[in-house]
Structures are given as C-alpha cells and as structure tokens.
Design a protein around this motif. Structure first.
Motif, mmCIF file in Angstrom:
data_model
loop_
_atom_site.group_PDB
_atom_site.id
_atom_site.type_symbol
_atom_site.label_atom_id
_atom_site.label_comp_id
_atom_site.label_asym_id
_atom_site.label_seq_id
_atom_site.Cartn_x
_atom_site.Cartn_y
_atom_site.Cartn_z
ATOM 1 N N GLY A 259 0.799 -1.202 0.000
ATOM 2 C CA GLY A 259 0.000 0.000 0.000
ATOM 3 C C GLY A 259 0.836 1.256 0.000
ATOM 4 N N LEU A 260 0.137 2.359 -0.013
ATOM 5 C CA LEU A 260 0.787 3.671 0.008
ATOM 6 C C LEU A 260 1.521 3.869 1.321
ATOM 7 C CD1 LEU A 260 0.776 6.247 -1.851
ATOM 8 C CD2 LEU A 260 -1.046 7.109 -0.377
ATOM 9 N N LEU A 261 2.722 4.418 1.261
ATOM 10 C CA LEU A 261 3.508 4.714 2.449
ATOM 11 C C LEU A 261 3.483 6.213 2.722
ATOM 12 C CD1 LEU A 261 6.648 2.495 1.770
ATOM 13 C CD2 LEU A 261 4.657 1.928 3.185
ATOM 14 N N GLU A 262 3.577 6.576 4.003
ATOM 15 C CA GLU A 262 3.565 7.996 4.343
ATOM 16 C C GLU A 262 4.699 8.748 3.657
ATOM 17 O OE1 GLU A 262 3.246 10.901 8.264
ATOM 18 O OE2 GLU A 262 3.850 8.813 8.514
ATOM 19 N N ALA A 263 5.845 8.112 3.543
ATOM 20 C CA ALA A 263 6.986 8.778 2.906
ATOM 21 C C ALA A 263 6.708 9.122 1.447
ATOM 22 C CB ALA A 263 8.222 7.888 2.994
ATOM 23 N N ASP A 264 5.768 8.422 0.828
ATOM 24 C CA ASP A 264 5.442 8.672 -0.577
ATOM 25 C C ASP A 264 4.657 9.971 -0.769
ATOM 26 O OD1 ASP A 264 6.577 6.192 -1.235
ATOM 27 O OD2 ASP A 264 4.660 5.147 -1.002
ATOM 28 N N VAL A 265 3.989 10.426 0.285
ATOM 29 C CA VAL A 265 3.034 11.528 0.121
ATOM 30 C C VAL A 265 3.327 12.712 1.040
ATOM 31 C CG1 VAL A 265 1.197 10.018 -0.711
ATOM 32 C CG2 VAL A 265 1.421 10.420 1.741
ATOM 33 N N ALA A 266 4.346 12.614 1.895
ATOM 34 C CA ALA A 266 4.596 13.635 2.913
ATOM 35 C C ALA A 266 5.236 14.880 2.328
ATOM 36 C CB ALA A 266 5.488 13.058 4.013
ATOM 37 N N ASN A 267 4.774 16.032 2.795
ATOM 38 C CA ASN A 267 5.268 17.336 2.358
ATOM 39 C C ASN A 267 5.201 18.313 3.520
ATOM 40 O OD1 ASN A 267 5.265 17.131 -0.874
ATOM 41 N ND2 ASN A 267 3.423 16.122 -0.113
ATOM 42 N N ASN B 115 0.030 15.517 3.820
ATOM 43 C CA ASN B 115 0.151 14.417 2.872
ATOM 44 C C ASN B 115 -0.692 14.750 1.656
ATOM 45 O OD1 ASN B 115 1.531 12.371 4.781
ATOM 46 N ND2 ASN B 115 -0.279 13.025 5.926
ATOM 47 N N GLU B 116 -0.152 14.526 0.468
ATOM 48 C CA GLU B 116 -0.891 14.819 -0.762
ATOM 49 C C GLU B 116 -0.744 13.674 -1.752
ATOM 50 O OE1 GLU B 116 -1.476 18.178 -4.295
ATOM 51 O OE2 GLU B 116 -0.054 18.553 -2.651
ATOM 52 N N ALA B 117 -1.865 13.305 -2.352
ATOM 53 C CA ALA B 117 -1.875 12.252 -3.360
ATOM 54 C C ALA B 117 -2.986 12.543 -4.350
ATOM 55 C CB ALA B 117 -2.079 10.878 -2.717
ATOM 56 N N GLY B 118 -2.860 11.961 -5.552
ATOM 57 C CA GLY B 118 -3.887 12.135 -6.572
ATOM 58 C C GLY B 118 -3.491 13.166 -7.603
ATOM 59 N N PRO B 119 -4.255 13.250 -8.677
ATOM 60 C CA PRO B 119 -3.916 14.167 -9.770
ATOM 61 C C PRO B 119 -4.036 15.630 -9.366
ATOM 62 C CG PRO B 119 -6.090 13.189 -10.120
ATOM 63 C CD PRO B 119 -5.488 12.473 -8.946
ATOM 64 N N ALA B 120 -3.123 16.443 -9.876
ATOM 65 C CA ALA B 120 -3.116 17.872 -9.539
ATOM 66 C C ALA B 120 -4.379 18.571 -10.008
ATOM 67 C CB ALA B 120 -1.879 18.540 -10.137
ATOM 68 N N ASP B 121 -5.014 18.041 -11.057
ATOM 69 C CA ASP B 121 -6.235 18.672 -11.569
ATOM 70 C C ASP B 121 -7.501 18.002 -11.038
ATOM 71 O OD1 ASP B 121 -5.975 16.287 -12.933
ATOM 72 O OD2 ASP B 121 -6.377 17.132 -14.916
ATOM 73 N N GLY B 122 -7.366 17.098 -10.070
ATOM 74 C CA GLY B 122 -8.539 16.472 -9.479
ATOM 75 C C GLY B 122 -9.275 17.418 -8.552
ATOM 76 N N VAL B 123 -10.511 17.078 -8.229
ATOM 77 C CA VAL B 123 -11.282 17.876 -7.272
ATOM 78 C C VAL B 123 -10.558 17.838 -5.927
ATOM 79 C CG1 VAL B 123 -13.470 18.139 -6.050
ATOM 80 C CG2 VAL B 123 -13.454 17.356 -8.428
#
Length: 287
Positions: A2-10, A22-30
């Motif tokens: 699964g997704l790891l925190e290190a993958d999405v942390a900012n 934490n951020e994930a998903g397309p930049a143009d998504g809702v």
C-alpha cells in the motif's frame, strides 16, 4: 504494497505556520481536504492512511494535513489559535480556492465552522463523529462522554497502555484495532512532540477546540453535506449529527452500526465509496 507515508509527505511554510501534510492524486482532481481529530498522537496520516490512496485512485486531489498543534506542524497556543486561518493559509499555499472538506471529530467541527464562516472555500461538507456544543445534550447525560474523559487523560499520560485505552474507546472492535503496534506508534508520536499535548492540556476546556460553531448558523450552510456517524460512538453521540442534519438545508445522514468514532478506519471501504460518490456526483464538484 500500500501507500507509504513517505510517498506523500510534504511541508509548507505559510505566513503564520509550518504545516506538514500528505498529498496524493492528480493535480487537476477535485481537491479534498481531510482534517483529523483531536486525540493525542492524531495526524493526517494516522487518521486517514487507508483512505488517502483510495480517494486519490478515484481521481481526487487528496490533502491530509497535520493541523497546527499536532504531528509535524507548528506548535500553537490553543487559547489564541484560529484553525480556520491555518486551513485557509494551507489552501492558498497550495493554490486551492475551494475544496471538499472531510473531517473526523475535531476536524469535522472545524469543517462545519469553515462551511458556516468561510463558505466560499467549501464545495462539499463531510463529517464523521463531529462534536457540537449542545446544551443540554440531546438524549443523554450532560458532561463529558466516556471517550472524551479517556482522550483528555491521554494528554498527560501517553504511555502505550494509555493509548490502548484510547484506541479501544474510539472503535467498536477494540480487539481488532488496538494492536500493540498501533498503541506504541501513537505513544511514540506524542513523545516526539510532547509540547503539542502540553499546549492542549494548558488550554483546558478550550483545547483542542478553541472556538465552537454557532449552532444558530447551521441553516446558513450552502454546501451539500454528508454527515456520517458510528451508531456505537462512545466519544461523540450520534444525536449531534441528527441535530445538525435537521438544520443544514442540503444534508443527509449515514449511520453505521458496529462502528465507533473512527468510521473512516473501521469501515474504510464503505467510507471511501461514500466520499468519492458524494464529491464527484453531488453538486457540481467544479472548483
């Protein structure tokens, strides 16, 4: 895997705060902003780790911050702190004009206040176990709930044993969720930033919610609202959600049996489906 925190942390620095998120998903998504609760050791990741990847895979731009006063974000004085300012500064830093707000417990209350006081920033309102300052409390005794008492005790005693009591009161199935690993993780998270819980404790009754929503303004909420609550919530009774739904014009309630205060964790698949469908198909979803 699964997704790891290190993958999405900012991290981002705004005018008044440093905010870990934490951020994930397309930049143009809702945009969907997930706001965590106020228990000791709570963070955006700990409250939403089984939801972030699933919502991102559905095409949503998911932001799960540690609110100031929690996790990896700035310390705050809860007697002077305005969480709505922190949320708006984060949105501005990330170029988000308007977002769907999803909030558990304290985060649900913050989301309600956003929808009332800064409606131009809120496209959808989704809460899970959001507390309201009802006086007297509907259908129950007044005073702190069993869960609130255990949560407040955790601000001064955050040993793994105390965190076990906390996790067990937060969920319906304590045997499943209150694992030694999770309890140690929550304890370690508090120990890494002990000043956070000290600041909450210092604020007393005003911590961790420094300002309560004006219930007389619930009828002003224009965003479509989905109010989720566990039938077996021992922290915040579901009566408050029924109260809110009777006053928010475009609202609906989803009560889940065999579910405590953490609906997004105990019933993650159902929660992810509900949020995805509501954000993408109720209202315009346009930002």
């Amino acid at each position: 895997m699964g997704l790891l925190e290190a993958d999405v942390a900012n991290d981002v620095t705004t005018a008044d705060f440093t905010i870990h998120y934490n951020e994930a998903g397309p930049a143009d998504g809702v945009p969907v902003i997930l706001l965590h609760g106020g228990g000791p050791g709570a963070t955006g990741w700990s409250n939403y780790n089984p939801n972030i990847g699933a919502l991102a895979d559905a095409g949503l731009r998911v932001i799960a911050p540690d609110l100031p006063g929690w996790g990896g974000s700035s310390e705050v004085d809860f007697l002077a702190y305005e969480p709505l300012d922190a949320v708006c500064q984060l949105m501005d830093a990330l170029g988000i004009a308007k977002a769907a707000f999803v909030g558990n417990s304290m985060g649900g209350h913050t989301s309600i206040r956003m929808a009332i006081e800064r409606p131009e920033r809120v496209s959808h309102l989704i809460t899970m176990g959001a507390p309201l300052q009802l006086t007297p409390f509907l259908f129950g005794a007044t005073g702190p709930s069993e869960g609130i008492k255990i949560m407040y005790a955790g601000y001064s005693d955050y040993s793994p044993e105390a965190m076990k009591r906390l996790v067990e009161i937060m969920v319906f199935d304590g045997a499943r969720f209150a694992t030694p690993e999770l309890c140690q993780q929550r304890s370690d998270a508090v120990a890494a930033r002990p000043q956070h819980v000290a600041n909450v404790a210092k604020a007393g009754i005003r911590g961790p919610i420094p300002k309560w929503a004006d219930l007389g303004r619930l009828g002003e909420i224009t965003a479509p609202a989905l109010l989720i609550h566990g039938r077996d919530d021992r922290v915040v009774g579901f009566e408050g959600t029924l109260y809110a739904s009777a006053r928010i014009p475009d609202s609906r309630v989803h009560i889940i049996n065999r579910c405590g205060h953490w609906a997004q964790l105990e019933h993650a698949d159902e929660f992810n489906r509900l949020v995805t469908d509501f954000v993408l198909h109720h209202g315009t979803g346009q930002q």
